[in-house]
Design a protein around this motif. Structure first.
Motif, PDB file in Angstrom:
ATOM      1  N   LYS B 176       3.315   2.639  -2.424  1.00 57.30           N
ATOM      2  CA  LYS B 176       1.950   3.175  -2.378  1.00 57.30           C
ATOM      3  C   LYS B 176       1.115   2.541  -3.492  1.00 57.30           C
ATOM      4  O   LYS B 176      -0.044   2.206  -3.285  1.00 57.30           O
ATOM      5  CB  LYS B 176       1.977   4.696  -2.502  1.00 57.30           C
ATOM      6  CG  LYS B 176       2.601   5.317  -1.265  1.00 57.30           C
ATOM      7  CD  LYS B 176       2.217   6.751  -1.070  1.00 57.30           C
ATOM      8  CE  LYS B 176       2.570   7.186   0.336  1.00 57.30           C
ATOM      9  NZ  LYS B 176       2.373   8.597   0.591  1.00 57.30           N
ATOM     10  N   GLN B 177       1.727   2.392  -4.684  1.00 55.61           N
ATOM     11  CA  GLN B 177       1.014   1.722  -5.769  1.00 55.61           C
ATOM     12  C   GLN B 177       0.728   0.272  -5.391  1.00 55.61           C
ATOM     13  O   GLN B 177      -0.339  -0.268  -5.718  1.00 55.61           O
ATOM     14  CB  GLN B 177       1.852   1.764  -7.062  1.00 55.61           C
ATOM     15  CG  GLN B 177       1.111   1.182  -8.238  1.00 55.61           C
ATOM     16  CD  GLN B 177       1.970   1.047  -9.480  1.00 55.61           C
ATOM     17  OE1 GLN B 177       3.128   0.638  -9.419  1.00 55.61           O
ATOM     18  NE2 GLN B 177       1.407   1.396 -10.619  1.00 55.61           N
ATOM     19  N   MET B 178       1.675  -0.354  -4.694  1.00 52.96           N
ATOM     20  CA  MET B 178       1.490  -1.749  -4.284  1.00 52.96           C
ATOM     21  C   MET B 178       0.250  -1.885  -3.407  1.00 52.96           C
ATOM     22  O   MET B 178      -0.617  -2.743  -3.643  1.00 52.96           O
ATOM     23  CB  MET B 178       2.712  -2.232  -3.510  1.00 52.96           C
ATOM     24  CG  MET B 178       2.691  -3.714  -3.206  1.00 52.96           C
ATOM     25  SD  MET B 178       3.674  -4.163  -1.771  1.00 52.96           S
ATOM     26  CE  MET B 178       5.282  -3.594  -2.199  1.00 52.96           C
ATOM     27  N   ALA B 179       0.141  -1.017  -2.393  1.00 53.47           N
ATOM     28  CA  ALA B 179      -1.017  -1.079  -1.497  1.00 53.47           C
ATOM     29  C   ALA B 179      -2.303  -0.793  -2.266  1.00 53.47           C
ATOM     30  O   ALA B 179      -3.330  -1.437  -2.039  1.00 53.47           O
ATOM     31  CB  ALA B 179      -0.838  -0.089  -0.354  1.00 53.47           C
ATOM     32  N   ASP B 180      -2.234   0.134  -3.219  1.00 52.87           N
ATOM     33  CA  ASP B 180      -3.417   0.496  -4.002  1.00 52.87           C
ATOM     34  C   ASP B 180      -3.884  -0.670  -4.878  1.00 52.87           C
ATOM     35  O   ASP B 180      -5.066  -1.040  -4.888  1.00 52.87           O
ATOM     36  CB  ASP B 180      -3.074   1.723  -4.863  1.00 52.87           C
ATOM     37  CG  ASP B 180      -4.210   2.088  -5.791  1.00 52.87           C
ATOM     38  OD1 ASP B 180      -5.344   2.195  -5.282  1.00 52.87           O
ATOM     39  OD2 ASP B 180      -3.977   2.251  -7.000  1.00 52.87           O
ATOM     40  N   ILE B 181      -2.929  -1.279  -5.622  1.00 54.79           N
ATOM     41  CA  ILE B 181      -3.296  -2.374  -6.529  1.00 54.79           C
ATOM     42  C   ILE B 181      -3.766  -3.591  -5.732  1.00 54.79           C
ATOM     43  O   ILE B 181      -4.761  -4.229  -6.085  1.00 54.79           O
ATOM     44  CB  ILE B 181      -2.118  -2.736  -7.464  1.00 54.79           C
ATOM     45  CG1 ILE B 181      -1.844  -1.585  -8.430  1.00 54.79           C
ATOM     46  CG2 ILE B 181      -2.420  -4.019  -8.249  1.00 54.79           C
ATOM     47  CD1 ILE B 181      -0.729  -1.830  -9.416  1.00 54.79           C
ATOM     48  N   LEU B 182      -3.070  -3.889  -4.628  1.00 53.19           N
ATOM     49  CA  LEU B 182      -3.491  -5.034  -3.807  1.00 53.19           C
ATOM     50  C   LEU B 182      -4.903  -4.812  -3.270  1.00 53.19           C
ATOM     51  O   LEU B 182      -5.730  -5.734  -3.263  1.00 53.19           O
ATOM     52  CB  LEU B 182      -2.514  -5.259  -2.649  1.00 53.19           C
ATOM     53  CG  LEU B 182      -1.176  -5.914  -3.013  1.00 53.19           C
ATOM     54  CD1 LEU B 182      -0.244  -5.912  -1.810  1.00 53.19           C
ATOM     55  CD2 LEU B 182      -1.388  -7.339  -3.516  1.00 53.19           C
TER      56      LEU B 182
END
Lengths: 74, 267
Positions: B176-182
């Motif tokens: 979820k953090q990955m999608a947010d940061i990307l």
């Protein structure tokens, strides 16, 4: 907002490579691997629709379909 | 649009190994793009060579699969001619920082609006598990059978020093953090670097006895901490994840337009 309700797990057996990341990280242990090393929903009634399996699947092979979503599509 | 609408289904199942982190990065990236609501025709994905570079074949955007280490240079050319397009440049650790190391630091310095994703699995997977500049001291690989004596880069520190205006790091465990940061990196106007720590169970995992893909994901969970957390002060070995730099700086294409205007006026 109501909690989403599970309709079904759509698992693409042709794409699943049986890494079992979904099985291991499912918070409610809903999924398991079958005899062909492909994921399937053994206990769908326990699913809380967090969709972490869908987000983590390296093969884009799982989709958690909930009623609210399917109603929107219809 | 659903995530499936962004991929070229005819090329699936993909070539990556069972449990490979690259598929998880693809998954997170598609979710980020879906959330922002970008149109497929607004996006250009440019990749180089390696396992990670195969990602451009699977997405239904404008895509360019180019030469080793030079994805950012091709992306620079596209952005200069079509600045309205969104450039996403996924690279492996070797592709970005060994073969393409020079291009990487200068692209960061120039601050052209594009998103560089460094998918860091610490090994050259496609060619058989040779060590990369991110393998790190003491790791095993096909070309360091008695352990590696090279030290690794810190992608975040390198990017900050090179002048990138957005720098983030996450792992494949933290989807979820990955999608947010990307998502934030793609929206950011300027050069964005996102390092995603990823697992290669086939080579790095096996050669370093790190277990299965699941064990490697557990390792990311146990050994990382949100940026600025107290846990980092207690245990300096933890790797920080989150957004390290997010600042406004003059963007290259905008500045270039101003130069054209000045040149037209002749002063």
């Amino acid at each position: 907002m109501k909690e989403p309700k599970l309709k079904e797990h759509v698992i693409n057996r042709d794409w699943c490579k049986g890494c079992s990341i979904c099985v291991y990280f499912c918070p409610n242990k809903v999924l398991e691997l079958d005899d062909g090393d492909k994921a399937f929903a053994k206990r769908p009634e326990d699913c809380i629709c967090c969709k972490l399996c869908e987000f983590r699947c390296p093969d884009l092979a799982i989709e958690v379909i909930t009623y609210r979503e399917s109603e929107v599509i219809l | 649009m659903a995530v499936k609408d962004y991929i070229r289904e005819r090329f699936f199942p993909h070539i990556w190994c069972s449990g490979c982190g690259h598929g998880m990065v693809l998954n997170g990236l598609l979710r980020a793009i879906e959330k922002i609501g970008l149109d497929k025709n607004e996006i250009v994905m440019v990749s180089g060579i390696g396992c990670s570079a195969r990602i451009s074949g699977y997405v239904d955007f404008h895509t360019l699969h180019t030469i080793h280490g030079r994805a950012l240079t091709f992306a620079t050319g596209i952005k200069m001619s079509r600045p309205e397009l969104k450039l996403i440049v996924p690279m492996g650790d070797g592709d970005a920082l060994a073969i393409g190391g020079n291009h990487f630091i200068h692209a960061a310095r120039r601050n052209m609006d594009m998103t560089a994703i460094v998918i860091n699995n610490r090994i050259y997977g496609m060619t058989g598990g040779q060590y990369s500049p991110l393998s790190g001291y003491g790791t095993m690989s096909t070309t360091s059978p008695y352990s590696n004596i090279d030290h690794d880069f810190d992608v975040v520190e390198l990017s900050v020093a090179a002048g990138a205006s957005f720098v983030g790091r996450t792992t494949t465990y933290h989807v979820k953090q990955m999608a947010d940061i990307l998502g934030q990196a793609i929206v950011h106007k300027g050069f964005s670097v996102v390092e995603i720590m990823s697992q290669c169970p086939t080579y790095f995992g096996r050669q370093n006895r790190l277990g299965t893909a699941i064990d490697m994901l557990e390792h990311f969970k146990e050994n990382t901490t949100p940026v600025g957390s107290k846990a980092k002060q207690k245990n300096p070995d933890l790797v920080e994840r989150g957004i390290f730099v997010q600042k406004k700086m003059p963007e290259y294409c905008d500045e270039y337009d101003k130069i054209i205007e000045r040149a037209k006026k002749g002063n």
